[in-house]
Design a protein around this motif. Structure first.
Motif, PDB file in Angstrom:
ATOM      1  N   GLY A  62       0.950  -1.179  -0.100  1.00 24.39           N
ATOM      2  CA  GLY A  62      -0.010  -0.076  -0.061  1.00 24.39           C
ATOM      3  C   GLY A  62       0.733   1.429   0.128  1.00 24.39           C
ATOM      4  N   LYS A  63       2.000   1.124   0.763  1.00 26.65           N
ATOM      5  CA  LYS A  63       2.610   2.360   0.807  1.00 26.65           C
ATOM      6  C   LYS A  63       3.357   2.774  -0.515  1.00 26.65           C
ATOM      7  CE  LYS A  63       4.021   1.939   5.643  1.00 26.65           C
ATOM      8  NZ  LYS A  63       4.881   2.001   6.896  1.00 26.65           N
ATOM      9  N   LEU A  64       4.071   1.695  -1.196  1.00 28.07           N
ATOM     10  CA  LEU A  64       4.568   1.745  -2.515  1.00 28.07           C
ATOM     11  C   LEU A  64       3.570   2.255  -3.413  1.00 28.07           C
ATOM     12  CD1 LEU A  64       6.778  -1.574  -2.847  1.00 28.07           C
ATOM     13  CD2 LEU A  64       7.379   1.127  -2.722  1.00 28.07           C
TER      14      LEU A  64
ATOM     15  N   THR B 137      11.580  -2.672   7.564  1.00 28.17           N
ATOM     16  CA  THR B 137      10.407  -2.175   8.099  1.00 28.17           C
ATOM     17  C   THR B 137      10.493  -2.187   9.737  1.00 28.17           C
ATOM     18  OG1 THR B 137       9.556  -4.212   8.345  1.00 28.17           O
ATOM     19  CG2 THR B 137       8.870  -3.281   6.365  1.00 28.17           C
ATOM     20  N   LYS B 138       9.323  -1.123  10.158  1.00 28.66           N
ATOM     21  CA  LYS B 138       9.611  -1.113  11.725  1.00 28.66           C
ATOM     22  C   LYS B 138      10.921  -0.367  12.364  1.00 28.66           C
ATOM     23  CE  LYS B 138       6.451  -5.036  11.432  1.00 28.66           C
ATOM     24  NZ  LYS B 138       6.163  -6.438  12.124  1.00 28.66           N
ATOM     25  N   LEU B 139      11.227   0.296  11.679  1.00 26.15           N
ATOM     26  CA  LEU B 139      12.488   1.235  12.052  1.00 26.15           C
ATOM     27  C   LEU B 139      12.158   1.958  13.148  1.00 26.15           C
ATOM     28  CD1 LEU B 139      14.700   2.250   8.952  1.00 26.15           C
ATOM     29  CD2 LEU B 139      15.310   0.747  10.931  1.00 26.15           C
TER      30      LEU B 139
ATOM     31  N   THR C 241       8.695   3.097   8.749  1.00 26.26           N
ATOM     32  CA  THR C 241       8.632   3.512  10.133  1.00 26.26           C
ATOM     33  C   THR C 241       7.576   3.797  10.779  1.00 26.26           C
ATOM     34  OG1 THR C 241       8.626   5.907   9.168  1.00 26.26           O
ATOM     35  CG2 THR C 241      10.624   5.057   9.774  1.00 26.26           C
ATOM     36  N   GLY C 242       6.371   2.979  10.421  1.00 24.34           N
ATOM     37  CA  GLY C 242       5.159   3.199  11.336  1.00 24.34           C
ATOM     38  C   GLY C 242       4.243   2.283  10.378  1.00 24.34           C
ATOM     39  N   GLU C 243       2.801   2.049  11.099  1.00 22.02           N
ATOM     40  CA  GLU C 243       1.933   1.286  10.667  1.00 22.02           C
ATOM     41  C   GLU C 243       1.146   2.193   9.505  1.00 22.02           C
ATOM     42  OE1 GLU C 243      -0.567  -0.549  13.298  1.00 22.02           O
ATOM     43  OE2 GLU C 243       1.049  -1.770  14.089  1.00 22.02           O
ATOM     44  N   LYS C 244       1.128   3.687   9.571  1.00 19.27           N
ATOM     45  CA  LYS C 244       0.298   4.442   8.767  1.00 19.27           C
ATOM     46  C   LYS C 244       1.013   4.454   7.197  1.00 19.27           C
ATOM     47  CE  LYS C 244      -1.614   7.040  12.372  1.00 19.27           C
ATOM     48  NZ  LYS C 244      -0.665   7.292  13.320  1.00 19.27           N
TER      49      LYS C 244
END
Ligand code: GDP
Length: 478
Positions: free
Chosen positions: A120-122, A252-254, A279-282
């Motif tokens: 989704g982010k990409l 992920t999850k930095l 750097t987050g779920e959003k």
């Protein structure tokens, strides 16, 4: 994530800075301290050894050329910075677009690594740049993965090709292949294929991923890895490199509180660049991975480049130009301008994360953690409860008006008083700056608690030019 590493680096350099003249044994001691810090942060041993050897040799070679009287520690700091950028992958690399669209990006990695979220982010990232991505739901294994991708797709307004319900049903290779054909027929210029992971590396997983790879011939295979899994990240990435192969890594999850060793080991061990960082779920909590910015953060210099980019995005050019013009023309900075700024600040996202990008953030960790995100919202509510005339002319704010505003915003009268006082101080300071004088002392941030001064190792850069045209002309003439 890199707090302990950052504080160890800062410690090593502050003891180096305290020496006027650096000797080879000082360099050895610094190398030893950095070595220990990297090992404690879970960086893979071979990466640590190579890194230390590199900085040791370069520093010792540089030593005879360091002039006495110059800041010798800074020269060593630069060597460490350059080597750190190198182990983080050197230059940032971008996705290679196919000559004949669609560009196919395949995501691979363990279950829970963050592949579906990343899809989704990409999709959002590339759609925002004018591309037309299609998401393909080939994770038919993990419960609800297909529905999750559909929800994500909907929230970023990107279509999802999902002919199978998943949850163990359907052929993921066929879905991937059909997805590419569908994209071609509908002229999508990019396809992002989400694939299934497993809780651990296994043969079935590798076989399925490599079958999908052969069926869709991706332009980029991105290996998605959870930075929180520490040393395991290295083993997993090696298994994926051997089993499927990949072109780039996404960490992920930095935002988590792991020690960051994975981030420092992966690029160097796999010889594949880290291309994105999550750097987050959003869905907006994601960016291109810049090795130099990451090195900066690790060394305690902050990430001012990212901060500036985010500010630029939030403060649209119209608002900034309007404020600049007002400031230059000598008009007062009003509560209306202040409200616009608060609104832009809320658009920038999580304030603690933003403050964490400031140089020396490690040393004000406590204050940043305690930062009250609600403060901006509450301050906005107070200003929004004022009439436009009151915002332009705070002098109108007598007792009864203040009581009305407190009631309207659900705050106490003392909160309103406090804001008006702080605003008056800021306004006064703006006037002083405009008139060429130095402000007597920065008033506490308008919507934020004041942060203490820190002694971060900052690069000495030329001071920026004055915002005051007359003063600037004078500066330029010097
Ligand atoms: P997948 O199994 O690889 O598709 O993983 P998901 O995309 O479902 O992600 C697993 C969990 O990690 C979800 O709860 C996500 O919200 C969360 N997640 C994904 N990326 C990040 C991130 O960068 N930071 C944090 N804190 N959580 C994340």
């Amino acid at each position: 994530m890199f707090e302990s590493l950052t504080s160890r680096f800062s410690g090593a350099f502050s003891s180096l800075r305290s020496k006027g003249k650096i000797s080879s044994s000082d360099i050895e001691a610094t190398c030893l301290e950095i070595r220990q810090a990297l090992l404690e942060s879970d960086v893979a041993l071979s990466v640590v050894e190579d890194f230390i050897e590199d900085i040791r040799q370069k520093s010792l070679a540089a030593l005879p050329n360091l002039q006495s009287g110059t800041n010798q520690a800074n020269a060593i700091f630069e060597i460490v910075n350059a080597s750190l950028i190198e182990i983080l992958g050197g230059q940032a690399r971008r996705v290679r677009f196919a000559k004949n669209p669609p560009t196919v990006i395949m995501l691979a990695g363990l279950q829970g690594a963050g592949k579906t979220t990343l899809a989704g982010k990409l999709a959002k990232f590339y759609a925002d740049q004018g591309n037309t991505p299609l998401l393909v739901a080939s994770d038919l294994q993990r419960p609800n993965a297909v529905t999750q991708l559909q929800v994500v797709g909907e929230s970023v307004n990107v279509p999802v090709f999902a002919p199978e319900p998943g949850n163990g049903q359907g052929n993921p290779v066929k879905v991937a292949k059909d997805g590419i054909e569908f994209a071609k027929s509908k002229m999508y210029n990019m396809v992002i294929v989400d694939t299934a992971g497993r809780l651990g590396v296994d043969e079935d997983l590798m076989k399925q991923a490599s079958d999908i790879r052969d069926a869709v011939k991706p332009d980029e295979i991105l290996f998605v890895v959870d930075a929180m899994i520490g040393q395991d990240a290295v083993r997993t990435s090696q298994a994926f490199l051997d089993g499927v192969g990949f072109d780039g890594v996404v960490l992920t999850k930095l935002d988590g509180d792991a020690r960051g060793g994975a981030a420092l080991s992966i690029a160097s061990l796999t010889k594949r660049p880290i291309m994105f960082a999550s750097t987050g779920e959003k869905l907006h909590e994601f960016d291109i991975f810049y090795p130099d910015r990451m090195a900066s953060r690790i060394l305690g210099l902050g990430d001012v480049a990212t901060l500036a980019e985010q500010a630029k995005k939030a403060f649209d050019t119209d608002t900034s130009a309007k404020l600049e013009a007002k400031f230059a023309s000598g008009e007062d900075f009003t509560l209306e301008d202040f409200l616009e700024q608060l609104q832009a600040m809320s658009k920038m996202g999580n304030m603690s994360k933003l403050l964490g990008m400031l140089p020396g953030a490690g040393q004000m960790k406590k204050q940043i953690e305690n930062f009250d995100e609600g403060e901006i919202v509450r301050t906005k509510a107070i200003v929004q409860s004022m009439t436009p005339a009151e915002r332009r002319e705070p002098k109108l704010l007598n007792g009864s008006r203040r009581a009305r505003i407190a009631l309207g915003s659900g705050r106490k009268v003392s909160d309103v008083n406090n804001l008006v006082d702080r605003f008056a101080a800021a306004q006064k300071m703006m006037k002083q700056v405009r008139n060429g004088g130095m402000p007597a002392g920065m008033p506490p941030g308008m919507g934020m608690p004041a942060l203490p001064k820190v002694n971060a190792p900052v690069n000495k850069k030329k001071k920026s030019k004055s915002g005051n045209p007359a003063k600037r002309a004078q500066e330029e003439g010097q």
